[in-house]
Design a protein around this motif. Structure first.
Motif, PDB file in Angstrom:
ATOM      1  N   PRO A   1      19.762 -13.208   4.972  1.00 40.37           N
ATOM      2  CA  PRO A   1      18.960 -12.337   5.117  1.00 40.37           C
ATOM      3  C   PRO A   1      18.277 -10.280   4.830  1.00 40.37           C
ATOM      4  O   PRO A   1      18.484 -10.231   3.464  1.00 40.37           O
ATOM      5  N   GLU A   2      17.372 -10.657   5.555  1.00 40.01           N
ATOM      6  CA  GLU A   2      16.822  -9.092   5.324  1.00 40.01           C
ATOM      7  C   GLU A   2      15.873  -8.245   6.094  1.00 40.01           C
ATOM      8  O   GLU A   2      15.158  -9.312   7.142  1.00 40.01           O
ATOM      9  N   VAL A   3      16.389  -7.170   5.784  1.00 39.83           N
ATOM     10  CA  VAL A   3      15.804  -6.095   6.693  1.00 39.83           C
ATOM     11  C   VAL A   3      15.086  -4.637   6.709  1.00 39.83           C
ATOM     12  O   VAL A   3      15.506  -4.047   5.677  1.00 39.83           O
ATOM     13  N   SER A   4      13.935  -4.802   7.080  1.00 39.60           N
ATOM     14  CA  SER A   4      12.966  -3.773   5.958  1.00 39.60           C
ATOM     15  C   SER A   4      11.796  -2.977   7.152  1.00 39.60           C
ATOM     16  O   SER A   4      12.217  -3.795   7.825  1.00 39.60           O
ATOM     17  N   GLU A   5      11.739  -2.514   6.840  1.00 41.67           N
ATOM     18  CA  GLU A   5      10.908  -0.890   7.926  1.00 41.67           C
ATOM     19  C   GLU A   5      10.140   0.058   7.123  1.00 41.67           C
ATOM     20  O   GLU A   5      11.084   0.097   5.457  1.00 41.67           O
ATOM     21  N   LEU A   6       9.396   0.285   7.544  1.00 44.74           N
ATOM     22  CA  LEU A   6       8.463   1.049   6.677  1.00 44.74           C
ATOM     23  C   LEU A   6       8.757   2.849   6.589  1.00 44.74           C
ATOM     24  O   LEU A   6       9.095   2.945   7.559  1.00 44.74           O
ATOM     25  N   ASP A   7       8.662   3.137   5.728  1.00 41.11           N
ATOM     26  CA  ASP A   7       8.943   4.183   5.151  1.00 41.11           C
ATOM     27  C   ASP A   7       7.649   5.685   4.727  1.00 41.11           C
ATOM     28  O   ASP A   7       7.148   5.729   3.828  1.00 41.11           O
ATOM     29  N   PRO A   8       7.046   5.901   5.866  1.00 36.74           N
ATOM     30  CA  PRO A   8       6.310   6.687   5.692  1.00 36.74           C
ATOM     31  C   PRO A   8       6.407   8.446   4.537  1.00 36.74           C
ATOM     32  O   PRO A   8       5.689   8.154   4.295  1.00 36.74           O
ATOM     33  N   ASN A   9       7.779   8.135   4.421  1.00 36.45           N
ATOM     34  CA  ASN A   9       7.874   9.202   3.199  1.00 36.45           C
ATOM     35  C   ASN A   9       7.755   9.462   2.385  1.00 36.45           C
ATOM     36  O   ASN A   9       8.098  10.155   0.935  1.00 36.45           O
ATOM     37  N   ASN A  10       8.061   7.653   1.348  1.00 40.99           N
ATOM     38  CA  ASN A  10       7.457   7.669   0.041  1.00 40.99           C
ATOM     39  C   ASN A  10       6.105   6.495  -0.001  1.00 40.99           C
ATOM     40  O   ASN A  10       6.214   5.590   0.433  1.00 40.99           O
ATOM     41  N   THR A  11       5.027   7.454   0.835  1.00 39.57           N
ATOM     42  CA  THR A  11       3.832   6.825   0.880  1.00 39.57           C
ATOM     43  C   THR A  11       2.933   6.596  -0.738  1.00 39.57           C
ATOM     44  O   THR A  11       3.319   8.405  -1.312  1.00 39.57           O
ATOM     45  N   VAL A  12       2.232   5.994  -0.796  1.00 41.61           N
ATOM     46  CA  VAL A  12       1.318   6.249  -2.349  1.00 41.61           C
ATOM     47  C   VAL A  12       0.030   5.696  -2.023  1.00 41.61           C
ATOM     48  O   VAL A  12      -0.471   4.787  -0.722  1.00 41.61           O
ATOM     49  N   THR A  13      -0.637   6.710  -2.175  1.00 41.58           N
ATOM     50  CA  THR A  13      -2.221   6.272  -2.200  1.00 41.58           C
ATOM     51  C   THR A  13      -2.918   6.055  -3.112  1.00 41.58           C
ATOM     52  O   THR A  13      -3.152   6.310  -4.377  1.00 41.58           O
ATOM     53  N   VAL A  14      -3.661   4.414  -3.139  1.00 39.01           N
ATOM     54  CA  VAL A  14      -3.763   3.956  -3.900  1.00 39.01           C
ATOM     55  C   VAL A  14      -5.873   3.627  -3.518  1.00 39.01           C
ATOM     56  O   VAL A  14      -5.892   3.461  -2.415  1.00 39.01           O
ATOM     57  N   ALA A  15      -6.923   3.505  -4.287  1.00 39.70           N
ATOM     58  CA  ALA A  15      -8.356   3.869  -3.773  1.00 39.70           C
ATOM     59  C   ALA A  15      -8.548   4.022  -2.869  1.00 39.70           C
ATOM     60  O   ALA A  15      -9.114   3.697  -1.653  1.00 39.70           O
ATOM     61  N   GLY A  16      -8.131   5.670  -2.008  1.00 35.39           N
ATOM     62  CA  GLY A  16      -8.299   5.905  -0.665  1.00 35.39           C
ATOM     63  C   GLY A  16      -7.481   5.255  -0.266  1.00 35.39           C
ATOM     64  O   GLY A  16      -7.608   5.319   0.954  1.00 35.39           O
TER      65      GLY A  16
END
Length: 512
Positions: free
Chosen positions: A356-371
């Protein structure tokens, strides 16, 4: 006729005629030696006869089909022919080495797995026969090992130099053992074994996630106004952001605020001194609690030994480097996912490999790649193997995530004073707790018979016609309600139509 007894040896009952005409008894030692010699001769003759019978015999002349000689790789086989031979040729000497022993016998040595053709010539280079030689693995030894490890249900044979497994196995684990043993002899195995147990597994899964949040915030702020001087101790949140207008409209400047910037639930403004030297005290307080519960209930069906997967969530784009340095986008899935591999064992026991796997978005660890801003992922996953019977359940818990944070803003030195220091600082406390529980129940399922009824969620409802929808306001009706309609005991519901044909039965139409 006279007899004479030999006193130096025991009489054995075997006699011989002496030179003087007397019967002389044969000594025991000589009789034993003669008997042993006769036994050895008989044994050698029996072995020679058995070996001769074990040798293969082929018919070369007047043969409707080409004979095939089976040879084990690394071993030799003697073959007797019905025709006299003078010379032989081998199509592929790397597969087998064939040498004549006599004018009616050949010795064949298997060198490599495969087949080759042997041509036999007689007097005057005349072709007297052709036969094929197939070099295969030692099937007898592999069959003995399979009987020792997995029983007598699996049979072994050779097909064109390859090992073929056939027969029946009680479950998939036994079949896996048989294939593993066979691959110790040959890397490529043809598996034609039939598994007797049911092979379809349905997995009922429930994902339950409880998320709790709690926070407390207390802000204290001092404001002083004296002529053209303004002094402030606190967060200095603008008065327009806090409920100051109705409470103290004469107060200007900053007011106490919580660290998060949210509006406080409790707010107190007190003017300690007035006149030219005004001194104000502002206190705000906020406590928040929250509870969220998410649930997913997928039902998955897979064959024994295969993997089934489930994902309830979404995908977000991730930049990737393409050809010639161009930027392309791939997609990363997230959400509630499950992958399981069932294997049916003996007596209905089910072996499960669950991931099983449960994942959710983490807006506190955002990376900007190519804009492009790519959020991080908070992932909780597990992998376990267990064995259950049909209908038994198990719970997978312990996927607990607990985070707590504290923050303080205070006036230096003064805020560290016990008790009184609380009047010169603002404090915030947050705690988040998330618990994930997974319930799994496997079932062995069988296909429905052709006579079994199949039920759907729409069996208890019928689509509304014009009267039901426009006059009664019903988007769908139950079969019982349709039978109660006036003059429509067998009313056919087919959706919105203007007129229904009138035949033997009475139908309701827009004209009625």
């Amino acid at each position: 006729m006279k007899s004479q007894y030999d006193s130096t040896n025991e009489f054995t009952g075997a006699c011989r005629l002496g030179e003087d005409g007397y019967l002389v008894a044969t000594p025991l030692r000589r009789f034993r030696n003669a008997l042993a010699s006769a036994t050895i001769i008989v044994t050698l003759l029996a072995l020679a006869t058995g070996e001769s019978q074990a040798q293969q015999r082929i018919t070369l002349a007047n043969s409707a089909h080409t004979a095939t000689v089976m040879v084990t790789v690394g071993k030799s086989e003697d073959v007797h022919t019905d025709q006299s031979l003078v010379d032989i040729t081998v199509g592929d000497p790397e597969v087998a080495d064939v040498n004549p022993l006599t004018d009616h016998a050949l010795s064949i040595l298997g060198k490599k797995i495969g087949t080759t053709r042997v041509t036999v010539y007689g007097e005057g280079k005349k072709v007297v026969g052709i036969f094929d030689v197939e070099v295969s693995y030692d099937v007898s030894r592999l069959n003995a090992e399979l009987v020792r490890f997995v029983g007598a249900g699996v049979r072994v044979s050779s097909v064109n130099g390859r090992i073929l497994l056939s027969g029946t196995a009680p479950d998939a684990v036994t079949l896996d053992k048989a294939v593993t043993v066979a691959r110790q002899f040959v890397p490529d195995v043809i598996n034609m074994v039939q598994v007797m147990q049911a092979q379809q597994i349905m997995l009922e899964v429930r994902f339950i996630e409880a998320s709790r949040q709690a926070s407390r915030e207390l802000g204290v702020q001092w404001n002083m106004f004296s002529g053209g001087t303004v002094a402030n101790i606190g967060n200095q949140v603008g008065a327009s952001q806090l409920p100051l207008a109705a409470a103290a409209p004469t107060i200007a400047g900053g007011a106490a605020g919580v660290l998060s910037g949210a509006a406080p639930f409790g707010f107190l403004v007190s003017q300690l001194a007035g006149g030219k030297n005004a001194l104000d005290l502002s206190i705000n307080a906020l406590e928040q609690k929250g509870l969220a519960r998410s649930l997913a209930e997928p039902n998955l069906v897979a064959l024994s030994g295969d993997t089934a997967s489930f994902l309830a969530g979404g995908q977000f784009p991730v930049p990737q480097v393409g050809a010639l340095g161009t930027v392309q986008f791939g997609y990363q899935p997230y959400g509630v996912g499950l992958a399981f591999t069932p294997t049916v064992l003996k007596d209905g026991l089910i072996n499960l490999v669950i991931k099983p796997e449960v994942s959710e978005l983490d807006p506190n660890n955002t990376v900007t790649v190519a804009g492009t801003s790519v959020p991080g992922l908070i992932v909780r996953k597990a992998s376990t193997t267990l064995e259950l019977r049909d209908g038994q359940s198990f719970m997978l818990g312990g996927l607990l995530q607990n985070t707590s944070t504290t923050a303080q803003d205070q006036l230096p030195w003064v805020g560290d004073v016990p008790v009184l220091g609380a009047l010169f600082r603002s404090s915030q406390y947050k705690k988040n707790e998330t618990d994930l529980v997974i319930l799994v129940t496997p079932h062995i399922v069988h296909p429905l018979r052709p006579t079994d009824p199949i039920h759907t969620p729409l069996d208890n409802s019928l689509p509304a016609n014009d009267i039901d929808f426009f006059l009664m306001g019903q988007a769908e009706v139950s079969p019982a309600l349709a039978r109660l309609a006036v003059g429509a005991m067998n009313r056919p519901y087919v959706g919105h139509v203007l007129d229904l044909p009138r035949k033997e039965a009475i139908h309701v139409s827009a004209k009625d």
